[in-house]
Scaffold this motif. Structure first.
Motif, mmCIF file in Angstrom:
data_model
loop_
_atom_site.group_PDB
_atom_site.id
_atom_site.type_symbol
_atom_site.label_atom_id
_atom_site.label_comp_id
_atom_site.label_asym_id
_atom_site.label_seq_id
_atom_site.Cartn_x
_atom_site.Cartn_y
_atom_site.Cartn_z
ATOM 1 N N UNK A 189 0.813 -1.213 0.000
ATOM 2 C CA UNK A 189 0.000 0.000 0.000
ATOM 3 C C UNK A 189 0.846 1.262 0.000
ATOM 4 N N UNK A 190 2.062 1.186 0.572
ATOM 5 C CA UNK A 190 2.936 2.376 0.611
ATOM 6 C C UNK A 190 4.301 2.093 0.009
ATOM 7 N N UNK A 191 4.775 0.867 0.205
ATOM 8 C CA UNK A 191 6.119 0.479 -0.223
ATOM 9 C C UNK A 191 6.005 -0.626 -1.271
ATOM 10 N N UNK A 192 6.876 -0.579 -2.280
ATOM 11 C CA UNK A 192 6.941 -1.648 -3.282
ATOM 12 C C UNK A 192 8.378 -2.127 -3.355
ATOM 13 N N UNK A 193 8.600 -3.417 -3.171
ATOM 14 C CA UNK A 193 9.953 -3.986 -3.226
ATOM 15 C C UNK A 193 10.097 -4.813 -4.488
ATOM 16 N N UNK A 194 11.037 -4.380 -5.327
ATOM 17 C CA UNK A 194 11.206 -4.980 -6.648
ATOM 18 C C UNK A 194 11.996 -6.289 -6.574
ATOM 19 N N UNK A 195 11.542 -7.291 -7.314
ATOM 20 C CA UNK A 195 12.260 -8.560 -7.457
ATOM 21 C C UNK A 195 13.326 -8.405 -8.554
ATOM 22 N N UNK A 196 14.210 -9.403 -8.693
ATOM 23 C CA UNK A 196 15.100 -9.408 -9.866
ATOM 24 C C UNK A 196 14.270 -9.602 -11.147
ATOM 25 N N UNK A 197 14.939 -9.527 -12.307
ATOM 26 C CA UNK A 197 14.223 -9.726 -13.577
ATOM 27 C C UNK A 197 13.948 -11.207 -13.838
ATOM 28 N N UNK A 198 12.949 -11.439 -14.691
ATOM 29 C CA UNK A 198 12.743 -12.783 -15.236
ATOM 30 C C UNK A 198 12.184 -12.627 -16.640
ATOM 31 N N UNK A 213 8.685 3.071 -13.127
ATOM 32 C CA UNK A 213 7.336 2.493 -13.122
ATOM 33 C C UNK A 213 6.732 2.545 -11.719
ATOM 34 N N UNK A 214 7.496 2.118 -10.720
ATOM 35 C CA UNK A 214 6.909 1.942 -9.384
ATOM 36 C C UNK A 214 6.706 3.252 -8.643
ATOM 37 N N UNK A 215 7.616 4.200 -8.839
ATOM 38 C CA UNK A 215 7.461 5.469 -8.104
ATOM 39 C C UNK A 215 6.158 6.181 -8.498
ATOM 40 N N UNK A 216 5.923 6.411 -9.817
ATOM 41 C CA UNK A 216 4.633 7.031 -10.179
ATOM 42 C C UNK A 216 3.441 6.126 -9.874
ATOM 43 N N UNK A 217 3.644 4.815 -9.925
ATOM 44 C CA UNK A 217 2.535 3.898 -9.629
ATOM 45 C C UNK A 217 2.116 4.055 -8.154
ATOM 46 N N UNK A 241 -1.659 6.319 -4.149
ATOM 47 C CA UNK A 241 -1.942 7.188 -2.995
ATOM 48 C C UNK A 241 -2.944 8.274 -3.402
ATOM 49 N N UNK A 242 -2.716 8.884 -4.586
ATOM 50 C CA UNK A 242 -3.602 9.974 -5.030
ATOM 51 C C UNK A 242 -5.018 9.471 -5.277
ATOM 52 N N UNK A 243 -5.139 8.242 -5.796
ATOM 53 C CA UNK A 243 -6.464 7.719 -6.149
ATOM 54 C C UNK A 243 -7.101 6.924 -5.005
ATOM 55 N N UNK A 244 -6.390 6.804 -3.878
ATOM 56 C CA UNK A 244 -6.950 6.068 -2.737
ATOM 57 C C UNK A 244 -7.035 4.563 -2.972
#
Ligand code: AMP
Ligand code: GLY
Length: 433
Positions: free
Chosen positions: A209-218, A257-261, A266-269
């Motif tokens: 909801x607030x934090x996104x942790x990126x995995x490696x690529x696949x 991708x993740x920062x604006x996402x 947050x902006x759209x609730x």
């Protein structure tokens, strides 16, 4: 702790296998699971994982099961129950459940929703338009010179996307979805994207909801046959990492991708607690999101979880509780390759019930784990029970070693009509020279 996992595919076997390693879990059910999930044992209690004969989208029956057995956490594998609102229903009944709620799951259940979100929040994606009128849709296709992806708005079992390279092809695609309703109500609305060119990779990020942790690529292999020919499938094989980005480049792509996402959510609730899986095209002009999924990829999960060194239960709980900012993801430096063994006819209709042999011999090889995708137990045999049957997976020092091991393991396995791609990972090998 008692855990209920929803789903029955290779992704769910991988989730169950990894969760079973958590010392904190004393009992685990899978609804409905497959022959592979029922063979797993819990490291914490030594108990067997229990399959429950309830479909992952039978919400009433799942809730009844939960009221009787009181799972401390329910983990949702597939998209369908998310689309049906399983998370909202379980939460309303007082149960803790991992996965996005129905509103947040719209990133997957509506391509029009995702496309609008990406445009409003500055997430790089394809130029696109959304249509309900065939004539307008066709005019838009013509404005792109016919080079476009024509997509049914809703869930269509991964099949609602038609790629066109000419105006005639594009017009046929519009008619197929919007007029002939080839994908039913999923195609009441269309998203048309410009055709993008480049290397396609899968990204995964666990979110709270607030934090996104990126995995490696696949990288997945979606077409049924070697050289990316044949029909689109759910995925014929994967590997991780995909060597088209350095770690620093991956961080940049993730950031774009993740920062604006996250800011957009947050902006759209939108409170997204679960797994965000963007399909991404690495175009000459930079990374572009092809689509969002709101769950783990299948078969991406089969190559991520063997590389994941964290306790998966810890991660899922942090995602539910909003404490992912305190978590560091840790990954094995080894590579992982998964080759899907499919039934004759897949991705079309398949016959079920063919006896499978050689799984134990394959599992005995170093670094190998055979994940079951479409299997069942019948008269003491493991038999085929779906289109994608097994995900034969191997770890190795690099992609080349993991791939050699996976194909060696696959050579031990047999069922009538088995087919698989022989080129899983070859783009990675080519990139590494
Ligand atoms: P989707 O279900 O939206 O991921 O689309 C299925 C597959 O079609 C993707 O994995 C891509 O390989 C391909 N695809 C979808 N959209 C585009 C696009 N705009 N340009 C090029 N290929 C696309
Ligand atoms: N890897 C394709 C999917 O999970 O949709």
């Amino acid at each position: 702790m008692n855990v209920l996992v929803l789903g029955s595919g290779g992704r769910e076997h991988a989730l169950v296998w990894k969760l079973a390693q958590s010392a904190r879990i004393s009992r685990m059910w899978v609804a409905p699971g497959n022959a592979g999930t029922a063979l797993e044992r819990l490291a914490g209690s030594g108990a067997s994982v229990e399959n429950v004969p309830v479909g992952a989208d039978q919400l009433d029956a799942l809730l009844e099961f939960a009221r009787t057995h009181r799972p401390d956490l329910t983990v949702v594998g597939p998209d369908n129950p998310l689309a049906l609102g399983v998370v909202d229903r379980f939460q309303a009944a007082g149960f803790r459940i991992w996965g996005p709620n129905q509103r947040a799951a719209q990133f997957e259940t509506s391509k029009a929703f995702s496309q609008d979100f990406m445009e409003r929040h500055g997430i790089p994606t394809a130029r696109s338009g959304t249509f309900t009128d065939p004539a307008e849709a066709k005019r838009y296709c013509a404005s792109l010179g016919g080079r476009c992806a024509v997509k049914a708005d809703g869930l269509a079992l991964g099949k609602g996307v038609l790629l066109a390279k000419s105006v005639a092809e594009a017009e046929r695609a519009v008619d197929e979805i919007l007029v002939d309703k080839a994908f039913g109500q999923a195609g009441a609305k269309l998203v048309i994207q410009e055709l993008m060119e480049g290397m396609e990779i899968s990204l995964h990020a666990i979110c709270d909801g607030r934090t996104a942790k990126l995995f490696p690529t696949s990288q997945d292999h979606k077409r049924s046959h070697d050289g990316d020919t044949g029909l689109n499938t759910g995925g014929m094989g994967t590997y991780s990492p995909a060597p088209f980005l350095t770690d620093a480049e991956l961080d940049q792509v993730g950031d774009k991708i993740l920062r604006p996402w996250l800011a957009g959510c947050a902006a759209d609730g939108i409170d997204f607690r679960g797994l965000l899986y963007p399909g991404v095209m690495l175009t000459a002009a930079g990374p572009r999101v092809i689509e969002f999924n709101a769950r783990f990829g299948d078969p991406e999960t089969q190559v991520y979880l063997p590389r994941l060194e964290n306790d998966l239960l810890d991660l899922l709980e942090a995602s539910v509780d909003g404490t992912l900012d305190r978590v560091t993801l840790r990954w094995s430096r080894e590579a992982c390759v998964c080759v899907v063994a499919a039934a004759a006819g897949y991705p079309g209709p398949v016959t079920k019930g063919q006896v499978i042999t050689g799984i134990d011999a394959a599992n005995a090889l170093p670094g190998v784990k055979v994940f079951h995708a479409g299997t069942a137990l019948k008269d003491g045999n493991i038999v085929t029970n779906g289109g994608r049957v097994l995900g034969v997976t191997a770890m190795g020092a690099d992609i080349a070693m993991a791939r050699t091991r996976a194909y060696e393991a696959l050579s031990k396995v047999h069922f009538d009509g088995m087919h698989f791609r022989r080129d899983i990972g070859s783009k990675a090998l080519a990139a590494c020279g």
